[in-house]
Design a protein around this motif. Sequence first.
Motif, PDB file in Angstrom:
ATOM      1  N   GLN A   1     103.663 -58.504  39.551  1.00  0.00           N
ATOM      2  CA  GLN A   1     104.401 -57.471  38.840  1.00  0.00           C
ATOM      3  C   GLN A   1     104.077 -57.514  37.360  1.00  0.00           C
ATOM      4  O   GLN A   1     104.014 -56.466  36.691  1.00  0.00           O
ATOM      5  CB  GLN A   1     105.907 -57.645  39.059  1.00  0.00           C
ATOM      6  N   TRP A   2     103.865 -58.696  36.818  1.00  0.00           N
ATOM      7  CA  TRP A   2     103.516 -58.845  35.403  1.00  0.00           C
ATOM      8  C   TRP A   2     102.203 -58.095  35.125  1.00  0.00           C
ATOM      9  O   TRP A   2     102.089 -57.368  34.135  1.00  0.00           O
ATOM     10  CB  TRP A   2     103.376 -60.325  35.057  1.00  0.00           C
ATOM     11  N   ILE A   3     101.233 -58.267  36.010  1.00  0.00           N
ATOM     12  CA  ILE A   3      99.941 -57.596  35.833  1.00  0.00           C
ATOM     13  C   ILE A   3     100.105 -56.085  35.963  1.00  0.00           C
ATOM     14  O   ILE A   3      99.580 -55.308  35.153  1.00  0.00           O
ATOM     15  CB  ILE A   3      98.925 -58.123  36.862  1.00  0.00           C
ATOM     16  N   VAL A   4     100.848 -55.651  36.972  1.00  0.00           N
ATOM     17  CA  VAL A   4     101.073 -54.221  37.197  1.00  0.00           C
ATOM     18  C   VAL A   4     101.762 -53.577  35.996  1.00  0.00           C
ATOM     19  O   VAL A   4     101.376 -52.506  35.530  1.00  0.00           O
ATOM     20  CB  VAL A   4     101.899 -54.017  38.486  1.00  0.00           C
ATOM     21  N   ASP A   5     102.782 -54.233  35.487  1.00  0.00           N
ATOM     22  CA  ASP A   5     103.511 -53.687  34.334  1.00  0.00           C
ATOM     23  C   ASP A   5     102.608 -53.556  33.116  1.00  0.00           C
ATOM     24  O   ASP A   5     102.732 -52.603  32.329  1.00  0.00           O
ATOM     25  CB  ASP A   5     104.717 -54.572  33.994  1.00  0.00           C
TER      26      ASP A   5
ATOM     27  N   VAL B   1     100.084 -51.113  41.623  1.00  0.00           N
ATOM     28  CA  VAL B   1     101.255 -51.412  42.450  1.00  0.00           C
ATOM     29  C   VAL B   1     101.158 -52.840  42.987  1.00  0.00           C
ATOM     30  O   VAL B   1     100.073 -53.423  43.040  1.00  0.00           O
ATOM     31  CB  VAL B   1     101.367 -50.430  43.632  1.00  0.00           C
ATOM     32  N   VAL B   2     102.320 -53.365  43.387  1.00  0.00           N
ATOM     33  CA  VAL B   2     102.361 -54.635  44.105  1.00  0.00           C
ATOM     34  C   VAL B   2     102.436 -54.313  45.593  1.00  0.00           C
ATOM     35  O   VAL B   2     103.318 -53.566  46.026  1.00  0.00           O
ATOM     36  CB  VAL B   2     103.566 -55.492  43.689  1.00  0.00           C
ATOM     37  N   GLU B   3     101.507 -54.844  46.373  1.00  0.00           N
ATOM     38  CA  GLU B   3     101.490 -54.605  47.814  1.00  0.00           C
ATOM     39  C   GLU B   3     101.644 -55.912  48.573  1.00  0.00           C
ATOM     40  O   GLU B   3     101.064 -56.939  48.192  1.00  0.00           O
ATOM     41  CB  GLU B   3     100.184 -53.920  48.242  1.00  0.00           C
TER      42      GLU B   3
ATOM     43  N   HIS C   1      99.897 -58.820  46.354  1.00  0.00           N
ATOM     44  CA  HIS C   1      98.710 -58.573  45.543  1.00  0.00           C
ATOM     45  C   HIS C   1      99.036 -57.527  44.478  1.00  0.00           C
ATOM     46  O   HIS C   1      99.826 -56.614  44.729  1.00  0.00           O
ATOM     47  CB  HIS C   1      97.558 -58.022  46.386  1.00  0.00           C
ATOM     48  N   ALA C   2      98.412 -57.643  43.334  1.00  0.00           N
ATOM     49  CA  ALA C   2      98.431 -56.575  42.335  1.00  0.00           C
ATOM     50  C   ALA C   2      97.214 -55.707  42.599  1.00  0.00           C
ATOM     51  O   ALA C   2      96.072 -56.167  42.480  1.00  0.00           O
ATOM     52  CB  ALA C   2      98.379 -57.153  40.930  1.00  0.00           C
ATOM     53  N   VAL C   3      97.449 -54.444  42.992  1.00  0.00           N
ATOM     54  CA  VAL C   3      96.363 -53.562  43.413  1.00  0.00           C
ATOM     55  C   VAL C   3      96.252 -52.392  42.444  1.00  0.00           C
ATOM     56  O   VAL C   3      97.264 -51.768  42.087  1.00  0.00           O
ATOM     57  CB  VAL C   3      96.598 -53.028  44.841  1.00  0.00           C
ATOM     58  N   ILE C   4      95.036 -52.111  42.000  1.00  0.00           N
ATOM     59  CA  ILE C   4      94.781 -50.998  41.084  1.00  0.00           C
ATOM     60  C   ILE C   4      93.958 -49.947  41.814  1.00  0.00           C
ATOM     61  O   ILE C   4      92.809 -50.198  42.226  1.00  0.00           O
ATOM     62  CB  ILE C   4      94.035 -51.460  39.816  1.00  0.00           C
ATOM     63  N   TYR C   5      94.566 -48.755  42.012  1.00  0.00           N
ATOM     64  CA  TYR C   5      93.890 -47.634  42.648  1.00  0.00           C
ATOM     65  C   TYR C   5      93.410 -46.660  41.573  1.00  0.00           C
ATOM     66  O   TYR C   5      94.100 -46.454  40.570  1.00  0.00           O
ATOM     67  CB  TYR C   5      94.822 -46.899  43.605  1.00  0.00           C
ATOM     68  N   PHE C   6      92.274 -46.034  41.813  1.00  0.00           N
ATOM     69  CA  PHE C   6      91.714 -45.060  40.876  1.00  0.00           C
ATOM     70  C   PHE C   6      92.002 -43.650  41.376  1.00  0.00           C
ATOM     71  O   PHE C   6      91.576 -43.265  42.472  1.00  0.00           O
ATOM     72  CB  PHE C   6      90.213 -45.292  40.700  1.00  0.00           C
TER      73      PHE C   6
ATOM     74  N   GLU D   1      97.807 -64.876  34.612  1.00  0.00           N
ATOM     75  CA  GLU D   1      98.077 -63.454  34.794  1.00  0.00           C
ATOM     76  C   GLU D   1      97.970 -62.698  33.474  1.00  0.00           C
ATOM     77  O   GLU D   1      97.548 -61.531  33.443  1.00  0.00           O
ATOM     78  CB  GLU D   1      99.462 -63.235  35.426  1.00  0.00           C
ATOM     79  N   GLU D   2      98.329 -63.353  32.350  1.00  0.00           N
ATOM     80  CA  GLU D   2      98.217 -62.708  31.045  1.00  0.00           C
ATOM     81  C   GLU D   2      96.763 -62.502  30.661  1.00  0.00           C
ATOM     82  O   GLU D   2      96.380 -61.451  30.125  1.00  0.00           O
ATOM     83  CB  GLU D   2      98.946 -63.553  29.994  1.00  0.00           C
ATOM     84  N   ILE D   3      95.939 -63.503  30.937  1.00  0.00           N
ATOM     85  CA  ILE D   3      94.512 -63.388  30.625  1.00  0.00           C
ATOM     86  C   ILE D   3      93.881 -62.287  31.457  1.00  0.00           C
ATOM     87  O   ILE D   3      93.124 -61.445  30.946  1.00  0.00           O
ATOM     88  CB  ILE D   3      93.799 -64.738  30.880  1.00  0.00           C
ATOM     89  N   ILE D   4      94.211 -62.252  32.755  1.00  0.00           N
ATOM     90  CA  ILE D   4      93.646 -61.236  33.639  1.00  0.00           C
ATOM     91  C   ILE D   4      94.091 -59.843  33.204  1.00  0.00           C
ATOM     92  O   ILE D   4      93.279 -58.907  33.129  1.00  0.00           O
ATOM     93  CB  ILE D   4      94.053 -61.505  35.102  1.00  0.00           C
ATOM     94  N   ALA D   5      95.388 -59.682  32.911  1.00  0.00           N
ATOM     95  CA  ALA D   5      95.904 -58.371  32.509  1.00  0.00           C
ATOM     96  C   ALA D   5      95.246 -57.893  31.222  1.00  0.00           C
ATOM     97  O   ALA D   5      94.876 -56.718  31.092  1.00  0.00           O
ATOM     98  CB  ALA D   5      97.419 -58.432  32.345  1.00  0.00           C
ATOM     99  N   THR D   6      95.062 -58.792  30.256  1.00  0.00           N
ATOM    100  CA  THR D   6      94.425 -58.425  28.987  1.00  0.00           C
ATOM    101  C   THR D   6      92.996 -57.958  29.215  1.00  0.00           C
ATOM    102  O   THR D   6      92.555 -56.924  28.680  1.00  0.00           O
ATOM    103  CB  THR D   6      94.441 -59.620  28.020  1.00  0.00           C
ATOM    104  N   ARG D   7      92.267 -58.711  30.036  1.00  0.00           N
ATOM    105  CA  ARG D   7      90.872 -58.341  30.293  1.00  0.00           C
ATOM    106  C   ARG D   7      90.773 -57.039  31.094  1.00  0.00           C
ATOM    107  O   ARG D   7      89.892 -56.213  30.852  1.00  0.00           O
ATOM    108  CB  ARG D   7      90.169 -59.481  31.039  1.00  0.00           C
ATOM    109  N   LEU D   8      91.687 -56.857  32.058  1.00  0.00           N
ATOM    110  CA  LEU D   8      91.685 -55.605  32.806  1.00  0.00           C
ATOM    111  C   LEU D   8      91.935 -54.414  31.894  1.00  0.00           C
ATOM    112  O   LEU D   8      91.261 -53.382  31.994  1.00  0.00           O
ATOM    113  CB  LEU D   8      92.746 -55.653  33.914  1.00  0.00           C
TER     114      LEU D   8
END
Length: 383
Positions: A287-291, A302-304, A314-319, A369-376
């Motif tokens: 949820q942290w990544i999704v937010d 979304v979180v699935e 999982h934190a899933v990113i759809y295009f 999760e913070e590092i991943i979210a920043t890079r994403l």
Amino acid sequence: MHTTRPVPAIYQKFGVKPIIHGAGTTTRYSGSWLRPEVLEAMREASQVFVNIDELNEAAGEAIARMIGAEAAFVTAGAAAGLVLQAAACLTGDDPTKIIRLPETTGMKHELIIQRIHRFTYDQAFRQAGGVLVEVGLGRRTMPFELEAAITDKTAAVVYLQSPFTSPPGVLSLEEVCQIAHRHGVPVIVDAASMLPPRQNLRKYLQQGADLVNFSGGKGIRGPQSTGILAGRKDLIRAAALNASPNQGIGRPSKTSKEEIVGLVIALELFLAEDEEAEMRRYREVCQWIVDALSDIAGIRAVVEHDGVNRIIPHAVIYFEPSWQGPSGHDIREALVKGDPHIYIQQGTQQGGYFDEIAVDPINLLPGDEEIIATRLCEELMRR
């Protein structure tokens, strides 16, 4: 500024950099975290010599008690378990057949598999001498197709339990078991990556499977090169006769005394854990990544979590169709090439989904999760 992980001296010596592993429990990226208690048990086990046959039997009995199986055996990883599943069904406990594998002339050697269940690792079944017989179409199998494929050459029916391999229209495990057992044919299940949930350790056997194969180095967090084969006592005996330390088709896939002990201890710890708390922690990370990605136009984050395709959150990113930025593939590659190296999942048509990307939290440390979210965010915003 991204946090760079310190490199342990042993990897500095080899010139290898640590990674952030958000791609699940993929063997190529080191599997999963080994429990400290398991490492200590392996150290203790290394101090003396034992008879491996005796240890195999004792470990198998302990595992069988824990998961409610007739019998069990520690394999040298899930892929080795597939070889032993096939070998057990091809040879039984007949020593003349065991020493012949992979040559199977005159033996039952056909392994029936639904077409959608064909996967890279089914080469292991063929390694033992099995010949795969496909039934069904890409996303549909009818009961009569399986029924018609069973002959006097059939050694087993293979069933794959894995994310994105059980769409509507595919025969369920219960249906497969009913048909196969009516003809006296065993059903062998590969469920290597289907833990957690812990209930799966019993579920497939309760549904009728004769042999089930699990990885020991994924969700259980045991030694990376271990697995569990569980099921019918006669087939486990046949698998053991084909396995190390015996001179059978499985002899190259050796398990050490340290690995055998380590897996048993890891399973004990795995079963004792609070699964609800574990899932809650994974959801919070996702949820942290999704937010963090919620304000980026053109994507849907979304979180699935479900019992079939996303067995942990999982934190899933759809295009979305309106998306004009980089592709999921380009984003994943950029993360891999960055510092630190970050690995995440990418959807493929073969897996039943498309250009989404996803983060599996099972191997993330606090702060990852913070590092991943920043890079994403950085890569998603490149236009």
